[in-house]
Design a protein around this motif. Sequence first.
Motif, PDB file in Angstrom:
ATOM      1  N   MET A 122      -3.224 -24.584  48.874  1.00  0.00           N
ATOM      2  CA  MET A 122      -3.789 -23.590  47.975  1.00  0.00           C
ATOM      3  C   MET A 122      -3.016 -22.292  48.134  1.00  0.00           C
ATOM      4  N   MET A 166      -3.319 -19.099  46.463  1.00  0.00           N
ATOM      5  CA  MET A 166      -4.013 -18.172  45.575  1.00  0.00           C
ATOM      6  C   MET A 166      -4.084 -16.794  46.219  1.00  0.00           C
ATOM      7  N   THR A 175      -6.066 -12.991  46.262  1.00  0.00           N
ATOM      8  CA  THR A 175      -7.494 -12.690  46.261  1.00  0.00           C
ATOM      9  C   THR A 175      -8.074 -12.973  44.886  1.00  0.00           C
ATOM     10  N   VAL A 176      -9.177 -13.700  44.855  1.00  0.00           N
ATOM     11  CA  VAL A 176      -9.752 -14.169  43.605  1.00  0.00           C
ATOM     12  C   VAL A 176     -10.649 -13.105  42.992  1.00  0.00           C
ATOM     13  N   LEU A 218      -8.468 -19.620  38.998  1.00  0.00           N
ATOM     14  CA  LEU A 218      -9.351 -20.480  39.779  1.00  0.00           C
ATOM     15  C   LEU A 218     -10.412 -21.147  38.899  1.00  0.00           C
ATOM     16  N   TYR A 244     -20.463 -20.091  44.499  1.00  0.00           N
ATOM     17  CA  TYR A 244     -20.057 -19.605  45.818  1.00  0.00           C
ATOM     18  C   TYR A 244     -21.082 -20.095  46.835  1.00  0.00           C
ATOM     19  N   HIS A 272     -11.742 -22.923  50.226  1.00  0.00           N
ATOM     20  CA  HIS A 272     -12.093 -21.626  50.803  1.00  0.00           C
ATOM     21  C   HIS A 272     -11.318 -20.509  50.119  1.00  0.00           C
ATOM     22  N   GLN A 273     -12.014 -19.408  49.780  1.00  0.00           N
ATOM     23  CA  GLN A 273     -11.381 -18.261  49.137  1.00  0.00           C
ATOM     24  C   GLN A 273     -12.031 -16.960  49.612  1.00  0.00           C
ATOM     25  N   TRP A 274     -11.213 -15.898  49.626  1.00  0.00           N
ATOM     26  CA  TRP A 274     -11.751 -14.553  49.761  1.00  0.00           C
ATOM     27  C   TRP A 274     -11.942 -14.005  48.352  1.00  0.00           C
ATOM     28  N   VAL A 275     -13.134 -13.488  48.073  1.00  0.00           N
ATOM     29  CA  VAL A 275     -13.423 -12.983  46.733  1.00  0.00           C
ATOM     30  C   VAL A 275     -14.083 -11.614  46.826  1.00  0.00           C
ATOM     31  N   ASP A 331     -15.810 -14.134  52.273  1.00  0.00           N
ATOM     32  CA  ASP A 331     -15.193 -15.454  52.181  1.00  0.00           C
ATOM     33  C   ASP A 331     -16.261 -16.485  51.872  1.00  0.00           C
TER      34      ASP A 331
END
Length: 412
Positions: free
Chosen positions: A56, A58, A60-61, A272, A335, A372-375, A383
Motif C-alpha cells: 500500500m 498511499m 495521508t488519506v 482510497l 473506519y 491500515h491508514q492514517w486519516v 490511525d
Amino acid sequence: MENMLFWLIVFISGWTLSDGSETEPDFTWHLSRIPRVVSERTVHLANPTFGADAGMVMATVCGIECQEGLPAPSISQLEDFLSYETVFENGTRTLTRVKVQGLVPEPIQNRSIKGTHPRRRRQVYGTDSRFSILDKRFLTNFPFNTAVKLSTGCSGALVSPKHVLTAAHCVHDGKDYIKGSKKLRVGVLKMRNKGGRKKRRGAKRSRREAEGGGQSHGGQEHPPESATRRSGKGSRQGPRVTQGRPSFQWTRVKSTHIPKGWAKGQSGDPALDYDYALLELKRPHKQQHMELGVSPTITKLPGGRIHFSGFDSDRDDQLVYRFCSVSEESNDLLYQYCDAEAGSTGSGIYLRLKEPGKKTWKRKVIAIYSGHQWVDVHGVQKDYNVAVRITPLKYAQICLWIHGNAANCAYG
C-alpha cells in the motif's frame, strides 16, 4: 469460564440488540433501486509492464473532516471514476468508458460512535481478538469457504461461482500493475485426507496452477471455540485438525477489472474510495459464494459490528475470522479497529441481516477491507483499519462486471 464467555458472545451476536427504547431496531436488508452503470465504449491500451512493487503506497488519506469540505462530484466526474480498466491473462489491457443513469444523490453520512477512544497501535490493537478457523466443518462451509487467497499475498471473497472481489491495491499500485499479477492466481482452501490426497471433484489442475506451499453451521455467526484458536499477536502455530490438513487449490485469473478512480496511471494519485477490484476466474468454483449488498449506515448494523475472514500473513495460511464495531463512517469508507495483519487486505466485509418479509437471515458482502491508514478525522490524525463501502454506484459497477450488462443490476 472462557468457553462460557465465548458462547455468550455467540448468543449476543445473533440477538437483535435494542437501544433501550421500546422500538426494536430494523436490521433488515432493504432492497433499493440501483442506478445504472452502462458501458459506452471500449478502447485498447498499451500493455502494462507489471513492474510495480506490492504494498500500500498511499499518502495521508482525506478523512471525514476533509471529505465534509469537498464538493459532491459531478456526474461526469463519477463517470470518469467508474470507467474501468480490464487486464487479461495474456497481458493485454482495455479501457471501458461508462455512463451513469438514474442516479439519486445521497445525503452525506458522516457519523461517529460516541465514547470510542483513539488507538495508536497499528493493525492489531492491544489484545489480539482474531480467531483461527481450524475445524474442517467450518473451513469448507459457508460463510468461511467464501474467503480466498491471492497469489500476490492478499485475500478476497467469492461473489459468484467465478468472480472474486478484492482490494485494487492487491494487483495495482495506482500507477501500474504489480509484479506477479500478470499470472495472478486465486487459492481456495481445501481439505486433504490423512494420506495427503486432496478431496475434490472436477477437472485436474495443471501443474502450473498447483502450489506447494451451504449454510452456516447451525445458523451461528461464530464457530464453537473447539473449531477455532484465539491467540496472541505473532502466533505462527499451524492448523490443528483431527482429520486431514488444509491446502490451497489454485485457479488462474482470466481477467481483472479496476475502476479508474484507482488506476489513474501517471495522471494522479489513487483514491482510497475506489480501492476495489473484481477478478474473473478461468474456471468456476462449485462452492457457495456470498452475494453483494449495499452498505447500510452504522445505525443499521446489528450491534454496530462487521465481520470478515482472510489469510493474515502471521498465521501460516490459517483462515482468520474477526468481528468488531465500526467507529466512524463517511459516504465511501468505514473506519474500524478490527484486528488484522497484512494478508487480510482484500477480504470481503459482511453483515447478517433479515431478508425482507421473512424470518430468515442472510449474509452479504457490504465492503472490502483495504488496510491500515492514517486519516484526518475532525482535525485530528488517527490511525484506523479502513474498509471501502459498497455504495449503490459501486454495487452497479461490480454487478455490471459480474453479469456483463446492467439489466441484472436493478435492485440491491
